[in-house]
Scaffold this motif. Structure first.
Motif, mmCIF file in Angstrom:
data_model
loop_
_atom_site.group_PDB
_atom_site.id
_atom_site.type_symbol
_atom_site.label_atom_id
_atom_site.label_comp_id
_atom_site.label_asym_id
_atom_site.label_seq_id
_atom_site.Cartn_x
_atom_site.Cartn_y
_atom_site.Cartn_z
ATOM 1 N N GLN A 172 -15.373 -1.509 -6.548
ATOM 2 C CA GLN A 172 -16.008 -0.321 -7.140
ATOM 3 C C GLN A 172 -17.426 -0.660 -7.649
ATOM 4 O O GLN A 172 -18.313 0.177 -7.634
ATOM 5 N N GLU A 173 -17.611 -1.899 -8.080
ATOM 6 C CA GLU A 173 -18.924 -2.298 -8.624
ATOM 7 C C GLU A 173 -19.861 -2.848 -7.555
ATOM 8 O O GLU A 173 -21.028 -3.142 -7.837
ATOM 9 N N GLU B 165 -11.858 -3.026 -9.601
ATOM 10 C CA GLU B 165 -13.229 -2.857 -10.092
ATOM 11 C C GLU B 165 -14.220 -3.673 -9.268
ATOM 12 O O GLU B 165 -15.397 -3.334 -9.212
ATOM 13 N N HIS B 166 -13.735 -4.725 -8.604
ATOM 14 C CA HIS B 166 -14.675 -5.554 -7.830
ATOM 15 C C HIS B 166 -15.366 -4.728 -6.747
ATOM 16 O O HIS B 166 -16.593 -4.701 -6.662
#
Ligand code: PLP
Length: 386
Positions: free
Chosen positions: A289-290, A286-287
């Protein structure tokens, strides 16, 4: 014989202290807000820092394999397949290097021989030309023009000769903050398909891309990726520029050649850092991806902060840089203006002309927005006084 008489002729006679070092030193001297050099003023993910401490404490402190730890190469192969629809072979196609800088250097050293021509697009990142020069190659620079900084593919085709061996591209682009379209990658392929030319694709800002089309990686292109070396940087992706880890993805026969240079340049990269990065890629996707939303918010905050200033913002679509046009504010050239701005306004920036070999008469400077909100707000407040 005196030692001075023994000093060899410089292989890079034109090179002095870089503008980044100069501007950061000037910023420190005048206590200015430093939006010049491209590095975050906030830390990377806590999980990643903890994993580094963990692996150090577990004794992962001896040489890593020359090409990188299997854990990290396998995590990169899986991520590459997920985002670019292409699964490179973790053992033959991925090489972990000391920052993206080393990947660029080993690729150029392995592929460029004396007299070979290398095409690059100005404004261009400053590490390409010295590496080409040291390899005995000849830089052929194509000047791109603001505000779009787009490649004219007919002009590009005119620059290709029998001696052209390598094309260096960079998207999202530092310093212009523009991004290539997928059609640009296709045009590049059409221009070189029947020629003995490789492509070195600097994609260190692959996750800092706000374009609706997304990042146009060469790795998405089934034919071009057979001729290409794609370069990534964990320093950019995880806000850890000081950890000095990057990697390149290239077909096995190209990787084999650049690994010969890597083997005797650094041999391998810090073991516990590689293990921590592998954990991060696997456990916290998620790092990255965000990341686009994280940086787009910073870009918008700085741009909005400057909306009422006399600076004209060129809204880029990638990287953590913003270009501003200061022509309403000053007649100084961009280098003189950046010095003046640091000393009298207390904000350090980078002049665009330093990225170009040909005269670049535009009144454009580059601001880095990889900063905390308070830093961006304080800089905008100062710049609004211009
Ligand atoms: C376009 C570009 N390429 C390569 C690099 C080098 O990346 P690294 O710090 O991983 O060596 C940078 C860093 O600023 C960059 O902006």
């Amino acid at each position: 014989m005196s030692t001075a008489a023994l000093i060899p002729e410089s292989k890079l006679p034109a090179l002095g202290t870089t503008i980044f070092t100069q501007m950061s030193a000037l910023a420190q001297k005048h206590n200015a807000i430093n939006l010049s050099q491209g590095f975050p003023d906030f830390d990377g993910p806590e999980y990643l820092r903890n994993r580094l401490a963990y692996h150090v404490s577990q004794g992962a402190n001896q040489y890593a394999p020359m090409t990188g730890t299997a854990q990290l190469r396998e995590a990169i192969a899986a991520k590459t397949e997920q985002i670019y629809g292409y699964a490179p072979d973790a053992s033959t196609d991925i090489t972990i290097t000391a920052g993206a800088t080393e990947s660029l250097y080993i690729a150029i050293t392995a592929l460029v021989s004396k007299g070979d021509e290398v095409i690059a697009f100005d404004p261009s990142y400053d590490s390409y030309a010295p590496a080409v020069e040291l390899a005995g190659g000849v830089m052929k620079r194509i000047q791109l023009q603001p505000p779009e900084f787009r490649v004219n593919w007919a002009e590009f085709a005119d620059q290709i000769t029998d001696r052209t061996r390598l094309v260096i591209i960079n998207t999202p682009h530092n310093p212009s903050a523009t991004v290539w379209r997928h059609s640009d990658v296709e045009q590049l392929w059409q221009s070189i398909a029947d020629k003995h030319i490789f492509v070195l694709s600097d994609e260190v800002y692959e996750h800092i891309c706000f374009a609706p089309e997304g990042h146009a990686s060469v790795l998405r292109h089934p034919e071009l990726r057979q001729r290409a070396i794609a370069v990534s940087s964990f320093g950019k992706t995880y806000h850890m520029t000081g950890w000095r880890v990057g990697y390149c993805v290239a077909p096995a026969i190209i990787s084999a050649e650049l690994r010969k240079v890597h083997q005797y340049l650094t041999f391998s990269v810090t073991t516990p850092v590689q293990l921590a990065l592998a954990d991060m890629l696997r456990e916290a996707p998620e790092h990255w991806q965000e990341l686009p939303a994280f940086y787009q918010a910073k870009r918008d905050r700085l741009a909005q902060g400057l909306a009422n200033s006399r600076l004209k913002v060129l809204t880029g679509q990638g990287t953590y840089f913003l270009l501003v046009d200061y022509s309403e504010v000053s007649d100084l050239d961009d280098v003189a203006f950046c010095h003046w701005l640091t000393e009298h306004v207390g904000v350090a920036a980078i002049p665009m002309s330093v990225f170009c070999a040909a005269p670049f008469p535009h009144k454009l400077i580059r601001l880095c927005f990889a900063k905390q909100e308070a830093t961006l707000d304080a800089a905008a407040e100062r710049l609004c006084q211009l």
